[in-house]
Design an enzyme around this catalytic site. Structure first.
Site, mmCIF file in Angstrom:
data_model
loop_
_atom_site.group_PDB
_atom_site.id
_atom_site.type_symbol
_atom_site.label_atom_id
_atom_site.label_comp_id
_atom_site.label_asym_id
_atom_site.label_seq_id
_atom_site.Cartn_x
_atom_site.Cartn_y
_atom_site.Cartn_z
ATOM 1 C CG ASP A 161 130.569 68.855 28.621
ATOM 2 O OD1 ASP A 161 129.317 68.904 28.743
ATOM 3 O OD2 ASP A 161 131.315 69.683 29.179
HETATM 4 C C1 BGC Z 1 128.744 71.378 30.832
HETATM 5 C C2 BGC Z 1 128.658 70.161 31.715
HETATM 6 C C3 BGC Z 1 127.207 69.826 31.984
HETATM 7 C C4 BGC Z 1 126.512 69.625 30.642
HETATM 8 C C5 BGC Z 1 125.050 69.269 30.766
HETATM 9 C C6 BGC Z 1 127.878 71.271 29.585
HETATM 10 O O1 BGC Z 1 127.785 72.497 28.945
HETATM 11 O O2 BGC Z 1 130.084 71.605 30.458
HETATM 12 O O3 BGC Z 1 129.337 70.392 32.913
HETATM 13 O O4 BGC Z 1 127.089 68.715 32.803
HETATM 14 O O5 BGC Z 1 126.600 70.824 29.894
HETATM 15 O O6 BGC Z 1 124.315 70.366 31.168
#
Ligand code: BGC
Length: 749
Positions: free
Chosen positions: A239
């Site tokens: 993530d």
């Molecule tokens: C989220 C993810 C997301 C990523 C990119 C993170 O804060 O938890 O689900 O894909 O950001 O935006």
């Protein structure tokens, strides 16, 4: 089985094709390091971007958010994932997956950062709208459908967030303390199914810790379970800014670190975060001041992504570890091979990806169908709904003239068109009826982390809304429809009380209206102190761009509200399983999952607590009768699937019953089969084992067949580290919800 576009023998063969071997052989250490972390996307579109290696003709790889539509460009805003889940329709999830995959291709993206299917363990979860269910079986079936669909459009799907990212409170640090049986039976199944049944391309390691170890550094989960046990051949992506220790993560099985740059260099929606903050209006839901602090140096906020200001932990730290022999270069090579394997499989490597389709009428139509089908009619006293269309309607609500496109965070989408409840109802009443619109109370706002511009709202705020005006409109009408919403976003958990004075508004309207219908645009249950005073309640979740058109179809009976609850609606937080502070949000950054497998309805049943609306509940405009349930057990050889490749090791029993629509309208029902086991270990009183949606004309009847897999009978035995089916009888309970059982039979294991 997987329906991806380019499944070759290489997919199941551990040895990669020659081209990939050659590329890895020829890459310099520098090139390899750059290929395992994100960098700046020159097109400023991708949420995550891996630069190509020109010298070796290796193209770049673009990953984009998210679960409800493509974030990079104006695109179709589909209903929230929980609305899709409420359809209980894996085929529709597949159709949706294909459409969103086509949208990703239409925006020239290679991988979609979706679907997300963490178990909805607590109703407060700020991302409940982005997930599917509290039940692992329903979750798995939808996950497989969605992943399959996305990948059939030639786009890599990303199963997220692995694992146990079940709350947004303290999400960057909290440790989910979970025993092995609970992990296996509740939190892992959908990921396992996505890998084994849909050959998902990528898995995203979450922010939180699991039993003390950060997800991107969790060797047991990433390597032993995901890769070795389940045979996952794709790549694990972190993530965003989730990786703490690059070397530990590399050894544990993380393959790609994202986004690979500090937050002030990162871009989304075509601008860097700094520019975005500067452009925010002062009244944005997420206060501008906090965001400004969020991106300025030096900065020590209370609950940040820990590495948000750092370069990638897969950059210098990995290079140095390899140079001084602390990390084998072969570990790095395996990561490159995994990424390249997916790039080959999805034709990124040879540039032969399929064309996409962005923001098309077909996708808008699908968005409307999902919204209609996912709408749950919770209560309908005296057949208040459907409306006839000739009524005088008072449409009331602080945002009833705005579409509820989605929740806040990385799943936000900017649609090119969207209909509000007011548009929908007005459109339907043009000929016969009439509609008056009153806000009644001050707007409660919207939960946006990015301040996505919504389509123009024609009625400006600014007048001073008064409850008395709403009451007068309700009094003068045949029916009052009150539209309310909660505020929910990634990054924070959700309040279970409707914000602002919405409860007061409903109570005031219900006191004077002839009939009152409440429409909930919420991520899940909200407390409903007014429930007894209103006639009908409709849960439309976050319906996406087709909000108003889908709502009108359901209110006026063009479509049957055929959604069924994928989560239990309890009366208050204390009724839910994780109700002590130690369980949620946790004490000392540890959340004890001490309720074990008793999540959702499993707990409500075991603790004999009456939910307000049970798991699986949803009324229909039609009426269904069930009859003639029979159970046929299959021998092990008949139809048994290869246990190595299937999550659900072959069918064990087939249930057959007849379902008849005895109502006077066409309708859609979801037949649900639960198992009650007599077990030597504590087992929930009932567990969902199979389900089947059926659509029937008035007076029509059909035979429904439901297959029960061996896994549904089994419990996970921690000592044997395996699934075990205990000898003995199971009771089969078939019904219209977990608390509306219409037929029973027994099944001998
Ligand atoms: C989220 C993810 C997301 C990523 C990119 C993170 O804060 O938890 O689900 O894909 O950001 O935006």
């Amino acid at each position: 089985m997987s329906t991806d576009p380019d499944t070759t023998d290489a997919d199941t063969d551990a040895s990669p094709p020659d081209r990939i071997v050659d590329i890895v052989d020829e890459m310099t250490l520098e090139e390899k390091i750059d290929f395992v972390h994100g960098s700046y996307d020159p097109a400023e579109l991708a949420t995550g971007y891996v630069a190509g290696v020109d010298r070796l003709n290796v193209p770049s790889l673009s990953l984009v958010d998210g679960p409800m539509g493509i974030r990079a460009v104006p695109s179709t805003a589909f209903p929230a994932s929980i609305a899709l889940a409420a359809t209980w329709d894996p085929d529709l999830a597949r159709e949706f997956g294909e459409a969103i995959g086509e949208e990703a291709r239409g925006a020239d993206q290679d991988a979609l950062l979706a679907p997300g299917f963490n178990i909805i363990r607590v109703p407060q979860c700020g991302r409940a709208f982005e997930y599917y269910s509290e039940d692992p079986y329903l979750n798995s079936r939808l996950a497989v459908g969605a992943v399959d669909g996305v990948q059939s459009a030639g786009v890599m799907a990303t199963a997220k967030h692995y694992l146990a990212n079940n709350q947004e409170a303290d999400r960057h640090y909290v440790s989910a303390e979970i025993d092995e049986r609970t992990l296996r039976e509740i939190y892992l199944p959908a990921f396992e199914a996505a890998v084994r049944e849909a050959d998902v391309s990528s898995v995203m390691a979450s922010y939180n810790r699991i039993n003390g170890t950060y997800a991107p550094q969790h060797r047991r989960l990433l390597t032993e379970v995901l890769k070795d046990e389940w045979g996952f051949e794709g790549f694990v992506v972190s993530d965003w800014w989730a990786t703490h220790d690059g070397v530990a993560a590399a050894e544990a099985g993380l393959d790609l670190d994202m986004p690979g740059m500090p937050v002030y260099d990162w871009q989304c929606h075509g601008s860097t975060f700094l520019d975005l903050v500067a452009a925010l209006p002062d009244e944005a839901w997420f206060p501008k001041k906090d965001l400004a602090e969020f991106v300025s140096r030096p900065w020590q906020p209370a609950n940040p992504n820990p590495n948000v200001l750092d370069e990638s932990p897969f950059d210098d730290p990995l290079r140095e570890a390899i140079e001084d022999g602390r990390l084998e270069e072969s570990i790095l090579d395996d990561k490159i091979r995994r990424i390249l394997r997916e790039m080959a499989r999805f034709r990124v490597l040879d540039g032969e990806q399929p064309e996409g389709a962005l923001d098309t009428p077909d996708h808008h139509d699908l968005a409307r169908r999902i919204a209609e089908r996912g709408t749950v009619l919770l209560q309908n006293d005296g057949d208040t709904l459907p409306l006839e269309g000739s009524e005088r309607i008072a449409l009331i609500g602080p945002h009833a003239d705005e579409p509820k496109v989605g929740g806040g965070g990385s799943s936000e989408v900017d649609p090119t068109r969207a209909t509000s409840p007011l548009d929908g109802v007005r459109g339907r009443l043009e000929i016969d009826g009439s509609v008056t619109f009153e806000r009644g109370i001050e707007p409660v706002g919207d939960a946006s982390m990015h301040d996505s511009p919504l389509p123009e709202i024609d009625t400006p705020w600014g007048e001073n809304p008064r409850i008395e005006e709403a009451m007068r409109a309700a009094q003068d009408a045949d029916v009052a429809v009150v539209v309310v919403r909660d505020l929910s976003s990634e990054g924070a958990d959700r309040d279970l009380e409707l914000p602002g004075a919405q409860n007061e508004l409903i109570a005031a309207v219900a006191a004077v209206a002839d009939r009152t219908v409440v429409v909930c645009n919420t991520a899940g249950m909200v407390t409903m102190p007014w429930l007894d005073a209103v006639d009908a309640v409709v849960e439309t979740w976050y319906p996406g761009q087709e909000d108003g058109s889908a709502l009108a179809s359901v209110l006026f009976g063009d479509a049957d509200p055929s959604g069924r609850l994928p989560v239990t609606f309890g009366e208050r937080a204390a009724d839910y399983p994780a109700s002590s502070e130690a369980q949620y949000p946790g004490v000392g950054l540890e959340a004890e999952y001490s309720e074990g497998v008793f999540v959702g309805y499993r707990h409500f049943d075991a603790a004999e607590i009456d939910p307000v609306f049970p798991f699986g509940h949803g009324l229909s405009y039609a009426e269904f009768e069930y009859g003639g349930l029979s159970v046929e057990t299959e021998t092990e050889t008949e139809g048994a699937a290869d246990p190595e490749s299937e999550t659900h090791a072959g069918p064990t029993a087939t249930l057959t019953l007849t379902v008849e629509n005895v109502g006077d309208r066409p309708g859609r029902d979801v037949v649900q089969a639960y198992l009650a086991a007599d077990s030597s270990v504590p087992r929930p009183p009932k567990e969902l084992a199979a389900f089947e949606p059926v659509e029937l004309e008035s007076g029509e009847s059909t035979t429904v067949e439901l297959t029960i897999d061996e896994r549904a009978l089994a419990v996970y035995d921690e000592d044997d580290a395996d699934w075990v089916v205990e000898d003995g009888a199971f009771e089969v309970l078939v019904g219209r919800s977990s608390r509306d059982i219409r037929a029973r039979a027994s099944l001998e294991a």
